[in-house]
Design a protein around this motif. Structure first.
Motif, PDB file in Angstrom:
ATOM      1  N   ASN A  68       0.809  -1.221   0.000  1.00  0.00           N
ATOM      2  CA  ASN A  68       0.000   0.000   0.000  1.00  0.00           C
ATOM      3  C   ASN A  68       0.843   1.271   0.000  1.00  0.00           C
ATOM      4  OD1 ASN A  68      -2.706  -1.055   0.036  1.00  0.00           O
ATOM      5  ND2 ASN A  68      -2.305  -1.783   2.116  1.00  0.00           N
ATOM      6  N   ALA A  91      -2.292   5.114  -8.224  1.00  0.00           N
ATOM      7  CA  ALA A  91      -3.338   5.833  -7.495  1.00  0.00           C
ATOM      8  C   ALA A  91      -4.730   5.281  -7.784  1.00  0.00           C
ATOM      9  CB  ALA A  91      -3.282   7.317  -7.851  1.00  0.00           C
ATOM     10  N   PRO A  95      -6.700  -0.237  -2.631  1.00  0.00           N
ATOM     11  CA  PRO A  95      -5.722  -0.650  -1.622  1.00  0.00           C
ATOM     12  C   PRO A  95      -5.827  -2.132  -1.299  1.00  0.00           C
ATOM     13  CG  PRO A  95      -7.502   0.623  -0.616  1.00  0.00           C
ATOM     14  CD  PRO A  95      -7.675   0.726  -2.105  1.00  0.00           C
ATOM     15  N   LYS A 102      -4.188   4.049  -0.066  1.00  0.00           N
ATOM     16  CA  LYS A 102      -2.766   3.790  -0.258  1.00  0.00           C
ATOM     17  C   LYS A 102      -2.010   5.114  -0.139  1.00  0.00           C
ATOM     18  CE  LYS A 102      -3.244   1.949  -4.290  1.00  0.00           C
ATOM     19  NZ  LYS A 102      -2.920   1.242  -5.558  1.00  0.00           N
ATOM     20  N   CYS A 131      -6.313   7.097  -2.311  1.00  0.00           N
ATOM     21  CA  CYS A 131      -4.870   7.341  -2.377  1.00  0.00           C
ATOM     22  C   CYS A 131      -4.530   8.693  -1.765  1.00  0.00           C
ATOM     23  CB  CYS A 131      -4.409   7.298  -3.839  1.00  0.00           C
ATOM     24  SG  CYS A 131      -2.620   7.463  -4.028  1.00  0.00           S
TER      25      CYS A 131
END
Length: 319
Positions: A68, A91, A95, A102, A131
């Motif tokens: 991640n 992105a 995750p 992430k 992200c």
């Protein structure tokens, strides 16, 4: 293979980070909430920006932190194609495991081109639900305002002498190194607030296989002994240009340092000399001019001797 000490002794938890309590306390609150905004870490090298980023990711994501988190160095990957390719691709993917988002850690983000930074704005907004970005830079002024406004900014300060000594003592005990007190003080002087430089310098000195003293540190790091630099300047102030010039020759030959490095040490040494403020002002002003000439390509030996000649002139005014 022996480990690099900067990685072997890198703090693995935010509680272990030294000298940045004003930052780590706020970061621990993000970890407790399992949530964070986009972050901008700014400050000198070797002060804990990367360490804090990795420690946060490990605490938030546990065993799945490597999946991640992606680390990128903007000095190597700085163009708009990287933003449109590698960054956007990472992105947009979900995750791993139970993580809510992430992290993209962009080191040396101030090296990103203006076009790349502009392209990042849309990516930050479009994928913020899965992200988050952590930007690390030495100079926040080189990060465009639209990115700064989208981030929580954390400013890292140079580490104090006590903080560096505390961390080095831990390594010295862990590696069973024989070192005297003057050598530790020399490491602090060489580091100038940069823990990475201090640890690397210690490892290089330790590899020589003998008890470490101040001279060993300066030889290992390519720094001139500050006492020798002060002796050179005192000779010039006393009007002995030949002695000062010979000392300069010995320093540059023995330690193999460049003109830009020695002039930084000369600048620092002014504050340890018994000069009045007006004399320090004149010397610092002239030193800045000489440094500029060296950077622009002038012969460094001629420029340094010109600086010594000027110091002799300043010394003559005192008589």
């Amino acid at each position: 293979m022996k480990e690099i000490w900067t990685e072997k002794y890198r703090p693995k938890d935010l509680d272990e980070v030294i000298g940045q309590e004003h930052v780590t306390e706020r970061l621990k609150a993000y970890v407790s909430a399992c949530n964070m905004p986009h972050l901008l870490f700014t400050g000198p090298a070797g002060t804990g920006k990367t360490t804090c980023s990795l420690a946060m990711a490990k605490k938030m994501f546990g065993n799945e932190w490597k999946g991640n988190l992606i680390e990128l160095n903007a000095s190597d990957e700085r163009g708009i194609d990287v933003v449109r390719g590698k960054i956007k691709e990472f992105a947009r993917t979900a995750p791993i495991g139970k993580a809510e988002f992430k992290i993209i850690f962009m080191d040396e983000a101030d090296a990103l081109t203006s076009d790349a930074q502009a392209a990042l704005r849309r990516t930050m907004e479009k994928f913020s639900n899965i992200c988050r970005f952590i930007f690390s830079c030495n100079y926040s002024s080189k990060i465009i305002d639209p990115i700064q406004s989208r981030c929580a900014v954390f400013r890292f300060k140079p580490l104090s002498a006590d903080d560096i000594k505390k961390f080095l003592t831990r390594i010295i005990e862990g590696e069973n190194i024989k070192i005297d007190g003057s050598a530790i003080d020399s490491l602090v002087h060489v580091a100038r607030g940069d823990m990475r430089r201090a640890v690397n310098s210690l490892q290089v000195a330790a590899s020589m296989g003998k008890e470490i003293d101040a001279d060993t540190i300066y030889q290992a790091t390519g720094f001139a002994n500050p006492e020798e630099v002060k002796e050179m300047l005192k000779s010039a102030i006393d009007g002995d240009f030949t002695a000062a010039r010979n000392k300069l020759e010995n320093i540059m030959t023995e330690f193999g340092i460049s003109g830009q490095d020695i002039i930084k040490q000369i600048h620092s040494a002014y504050f340890d000399l018994s000069l009045n403020d007006n004399e320090k002002f004149k010397l610092i002003d002239k030193t800045g001019e000489i440094e500029f000439r060296i950077i622009e390509g002038s012969n460094e030996r001629i420029q340094l001797e010109a600086l010594l000649a000027y110091i002799v002139t300043v010394g003559s005014w005192r008589k």
